[in-house]
Design a protein around this motif. Structure first.
Motif, mmCIF file in Angstrom:
data_model
loop_
_atom_site.group_PDB
_atom_site.id
_atom_site.type_symbol
_atom_site.label_atom_id
_atom_site.label_comp_id
_atom_site.label_asym_id
_atom_site.label_seq_id
_atom_site.Cartn_x
_atom_site.Cartn_y
_atom_site.Cartn_z
ATOM 1 N N ASP A 307 32.623 37.133 35.205
ATOM 2 C CA ASP A 307 32.232 37.214 36.831
ATOM 3 C C ASP A 307 31.736 38.494 36.025
ATOM 4 O OD1 ASP A 307 32.871 36.205 39.495
ATOM 5 O OD2 ASP A 307 31.527 38.080 39.818
ATOM 6 N N ILE A 308 29.951 38.555 36.796
ATOM 7 C CA ILE A 308 29.324 39.419 36.605
ATOM 8 C C ILE A 308 29.231 40.169 36.692
ATOM 9 C CG2 ILE A 308 27.400 38.180 38.577
ATOM 10 C CD1 ILE A 308 25.041 38.936 36.565
ATOM 11 N N ASP A 309 29.547 40.192 38.611
ATOM 12 C CA ASP A 309 29.945 41.246 39.569
ATOM 13 C C ASP A 309 31.415 42.195 38.831
ATOM 14 O OD1 ASP A 309 30.512 43.342 41.346
ATOM 15 O OD2 ASP A 309 29.976 41.922 42.890
ATOM 16 N N PRO A 310 31.141 43.526 38.436
ATOM 17 C CA PRO A 310 32.122 43.977 37.517
ATOM 18 C C PRO A 310 32.555 44.890 38.850
ATOM 19 C CG PRO A 310 30.390 45.489 37.916
ATOM 20 C CD PRO A 310 29.572 44.346 38.293
ATOM 21 N N MET A 311 33.020 44.601 40.328
ATOM 22 C CA MET A 311 33.591 45.203 41.026
ATOM 23 C C MET A 311 34.606 43.781 41.859
ATOM 24 S SD MET A 311 31.142 47.691 43.494
ATOM 25 C CE MET A 311 30.530 49.398 43.009
ATOM 26 N N VAL A 312 34.560 42.399 41.689
ATOM 27 C CA VAL A 312 34.918 42.168 42.224
ATOM 28 C C VAL A 312 36.554 41.823 42.234
ATOM 29 C CG1 VAL A 312 35.082 39.890 39.628
ATOM 30 C CG2 VAL A 312 35.111 38.934 42.438
ATOM 31 N N LYS A 313 36.958 42.147 40.886
ATOM 32 C CA LYS A 313 38.288 42.501 40.552
ATOM 33 C C LYS A 313 39.053 43.697 41.256
ATOM 34 C CE LYS A 313 41.619 43.865 36.814
ATOM 35 N NZ LYS A 313 41.685 44.938 37.342
ATOM 36 N N ASP A 314 38.697 44.563 41.728
ATOM 37 C CA ASP A 314 38.628 45.369 42.605
ATOM 38 C C ASP A 314 39.512 45.530 43.955
ATOM 39 O OD1 ASP A 314 39.669 46.693 40.130
ATOM 40 O OD2 ASP A 314 37.209 48.624 40.480
ATOM 41 N N VAL A 315 38.236 44.870 44.506
ATOM 42 C CA VAL A 315 38.314 43.805 45.838
ATOM 43 C C VAL A 315 39.652 42.942 46.658
ATOM 44 C CG1 VAL A 315 36.757 42.858 47.776
ATOM 45 C CG2 VAL A 315 35.499 43.888 46.397
ATOM 46 N N ALA A 316 39.153 42.143 45.418
ATOM 47 C CA ALA A 316 40.603 40.852 45.110
ATOM 48 C C ALA A 316 41.925 41.416 44.916
ATOM 49 C CB ALA A 316 40.271 39.754 43.919
ATOM 50 N N GLU A 317 41.772 42.690 44.295
ATOM 51 C CA GLU A 317 43.805 43.107 44.484
ATOM 52 C C GLU A 317 43.277 43.768 45.612
ATOM 53 O OE1 GLU A 317 44.048 43.166 39.653
ATOM 54 O OE2 GLU A 317 43.450 45.044 40.730
ATOM 55 N N LYS A 318 42.961 45.063 46.272
ATOM 56 C CA LYS A 318 43.054 45.610 47.033
ATOM 57 C C LYS A 318 43.136 45.086 48.327
ATOM 58 C CE LYS A 318 41.652 49.951 48.506
ATOM 59 N NZ LYS A 318 40.596 51.132 48.587
ATOM 60 N N TYR A 319 42.266 43.912 48.388
ATOM 61 C CA TYR A 319 41.934 43.289 49.970
ATOM 62 C C TYR A 319 42.168 42.598 50.177
ATOM 63 C CZ TYR A 319 39.143 47.509 49.954
ATOM 64 O OH TYR A 319 38.772 48.937 50.221
ATOM 65 N N PHE A 320 41.905 41.653 49.248
ATOM 66 C CA PHE A 320 41.868 40.098 49.263
ATOM 67 C C PHE A 320 43.458 39.501 49.199
ATOM 68 C CE2 PHE A 320 42.013 35.891 47.581
ATOM 69 C CZ PHE A 320 41.891 35.252 49.025
ATOM 70 N N LEU A 321 43.830 39.806 47.002
ATOM 71 C CA LEU A 321 45.056 38.523 47.124
ATOM 72 C C LEU A 321 46.400 40.089 47.658
ATOM 73 C CD1 LEU A 321 44.001 38.313 43.161
ATOM 74 C CD2 LEU A 321 45.092 36.416 45.653
ATOM 75 N N GLN A 322 45.606 41.603 47.224
ATOM 76 C CA GLN A 322 46.329 42.582 47.441
ATOM 77 C C GLN A 322 48.133 42.800 46.662
ATOM 78 O OE1 GLN A 322 48.355 42.465 52.186
ATOM 79 N NE2 GLN A 322 46.294 42.897 52.804
ATOM 80 N N ASN A 323 47.682 42.000 45.322
ATOM 81 C CA ASN A 323 48.445 42.205 44.404
ATOM 82 C C ASN A 323 47.444 41.964 43.527
ATOM 83 O OD1 ASN A 323 50.509 42.226 42.798
ATOM 84 N ND2 ASN A 323 51.729 40.527 44.268
ATOM 85 N N ASN A 324 48.495 42.033 41.713
ATOM 86 C CA ASN A 324 46.934 42.428 40.355
ATOM 87 C C ASN A 324 46.939 41.041 40.228
ATOM 88 O OD1 ASN A 324 47.602 45.223 40.272
ATOM 89 N ND2 ASN A 324 49.260 45.202 39.175
ATOM 90 N N ILE A 325 45.836 40.801 39.977
ATOM 91 C CA ILE A 325 45.355 39.405 39.606
ATOM 92 C C ILE A 325 46.359 38.692 38.248
ATOM 93 C CG2 ILE A 325 43.080 39.765 40.617
ATOM 94 C CD1 ILE A 325 42.830 39.573 37.304
#
Length: 455
Positions: A307-325
């Motif tokens: 993904d072109i956005d380097p922040m998408v992983k941190d957002v997903a792990e912290k707020y959405f998945l609430q777990n590591n990808i």
């Protein structure tokens, strides 16, 4: 004529005006993405209207004969006011919801917005350069013109670079708009005499406070994060969580670990289909979203998300998945990654969107799809998630269909629904088979029954 400004004050004003003008252009392009995408048409409208308004500002400013400081002060205050409201996510969300219900033509909606809220700002700020030439002591017109344009252009260059690389990335959109308004306030106080500070401060300081609440405070309360690429929101409901990116419901994670219908369908085919049943395979996902393809009860595979956005992983792990990808994440443009990749994958999922309906144009070309095919192992599968018209009623839908099938000899396409919606998810499943079967069945020579039995 007004008192002559010092050389240092004039240079600072020219520099900051150029900085803010182009910074505003970058802000407008980025703020439009959640509502109309990031197409070349959008960029050309922003640049075209910006330059046209700038040229009109030059012409008008060159004809101002008196009250130079008064006119420049007025222009700065009005511009700051329009930026504070007009460039805010709050107002743009209202504007495009309203205009879409009445006009329902993206090009007209964008053009009208830019003419009302970008053009006046650039027209007013564009007057700065010609008006400030009146404060130069030199009578050499060419020297004055060269110096003013050079200083202003240097500010513009830095405004473009710093806004995109620093402001957007480290501060987000709301704070970037506030920074531009504060910079205009600094220009105002550099321009005027000290005896005017209180009078102008009564106007400019409340304006900055207004800008803070409309942009920074509103975004902090309603958005999870903003940066150069996305506005992120994570909404929590009794049934699960939703990740919203640029006003688009990008991913869903239900309490039973199910996801959006198209992801559920792709998972079922990838991991539970008798022929495919991918396990211990290399799977590439172009467009990370919420990283839901590998989330939950799925067979062990080597997932690579790009993904072109380097922040998408941190957002997903912290707020959405609430777990590591589950998988590896690479922050890079999808086309660039595929182009230079020497690795071949057993399966690739292409799910690339900059807003609800918009795929960046360079990720929809024959050349890009050819690179995807090259990155797929022989007999491997490529999945495309395309949001388009499920009944092939639009030229856009038909052209995408043709482009995909021009690269892959055998594809199935499956719209999730055939109702009256203008846009639906269409899943393409393509097998990377080099040999194309040339035989067709005709009335006087058909082996269809025999082929079916042998198959």
């Amino acid at each position: 004529m007004d008192n002559v400004l010092s050389k240092n004050r004039t240079i600072l004003i020219l520099f900051l005006e150029g900085f803010v003008s182009v910074s505003l252009q970058m802000v407008m392009m980025r703020q439009l993405v959640p509502f109309v995408g990031s197409s070349v048409i959008v960029s050309s409208l922003v640049v075209g209207i910006f330059l046209a308004s700038l040229s009109l500002g030059y012409v008008y400013g060159g004809r101002v004969k008196t009250d130079h400081v008064k006119i420049l002060s007025r222009n700065l205050i009005i511009s700051a006011g329009i930026i504070s409201l007009g460039a805010s996510y709050l107002f743009m969300n209202f504007w495009f919801s309203f205009s879409n219900s009445i006009i329902n033509n993206p090009i007209l909606e964008i053009s009208l917005y830019l003419l009302l809220f970008l053009a006046p700002i650039v027209f007013l700020l564009g007057q700065t350069v010609p008006i400030l030439t009146n404060f130069y002591k030199s009578n050499n017109v060419s020297e004055i013109t060269g110096d003013t344009l050079a200083i202003n252009t240097i500010g513009s260059v830095l405004g473009s670079i710093v806004t995109a690389i620093v402001f957007f990335y480290f501060f987000g959109m709301g704070k970037t708009i506030l920074i531009d308004v504060v910079l205009l306030g600094i220009v105002l106080f550099v321009l005027i005499d000290k005896k005017e500070y209180v009078k102008k401060g009564v106007i400019s300081i409340p304006l900055m406070i207004f800008c803070y609440f409309v942009n920074v405070d509103y975004e902090e309360k309603s958005l999870t994060l903003t940066n150069s690429y996305n506005n992120y929101q994570v909404l929590k409901y009794p049934e699960g969580r939703y990740l919203i990116m640029n006003n688009s419901y990008a991913s869903a994670l239900m309490n039973d670990d199910s996801n959006w219908e198209y992801i559920n369908k792709i998972k079922k085919i990838m991991f539970h289909d008798k022929e495919m049943s991918l396990e211990n395979k290399d799977i590439l996902v172009l467009g990370s979203g919420g990283f839901t393809l590998s989330y939950g009860n799925v067979p062990k595979n080597n997932f690579t998300y790009v993904d072109i956005d380097p922040m998408v992983k941190d957002v997903a792990e912290k707020y959405f998945l609430q777990n590591n990808i589950n998988g590896e994440f690479i922050a890079e443009d999808a086309r660039l990654f595929v182009k230079k990749s020497n690795k071949k994958y057993d399966s690739i999922l292409v799910d690339l969107y900059s807003s609800r309906h918009s795929i960046p144009w360079h990720l929809l070309t024959n050349e890009f799809f050819s690179d995807i095919k090259s990155a797929t192992k022989k007999d491997g599968y490529v999945f495309f998630n395309i949001v388009a018209n499920g009944r092939f009623d639009s030229k856009y839908t038909r052209a995408i269909h043709n482009t995909i099938n021009n690269n892959f000899n055998y594809c199935h396409s499956s719209p999730l629904t055939y109702d009256d919606q203008e846009y639906v998810n269409i899943i393409y499943i393509c097998k990377n088979v080099e040999e194309k079967e040339s035989e067709i069945y005709v009335d006087n020579f058909s082996k269809s029954d025999l082929d079916e039995i042998l198959n």
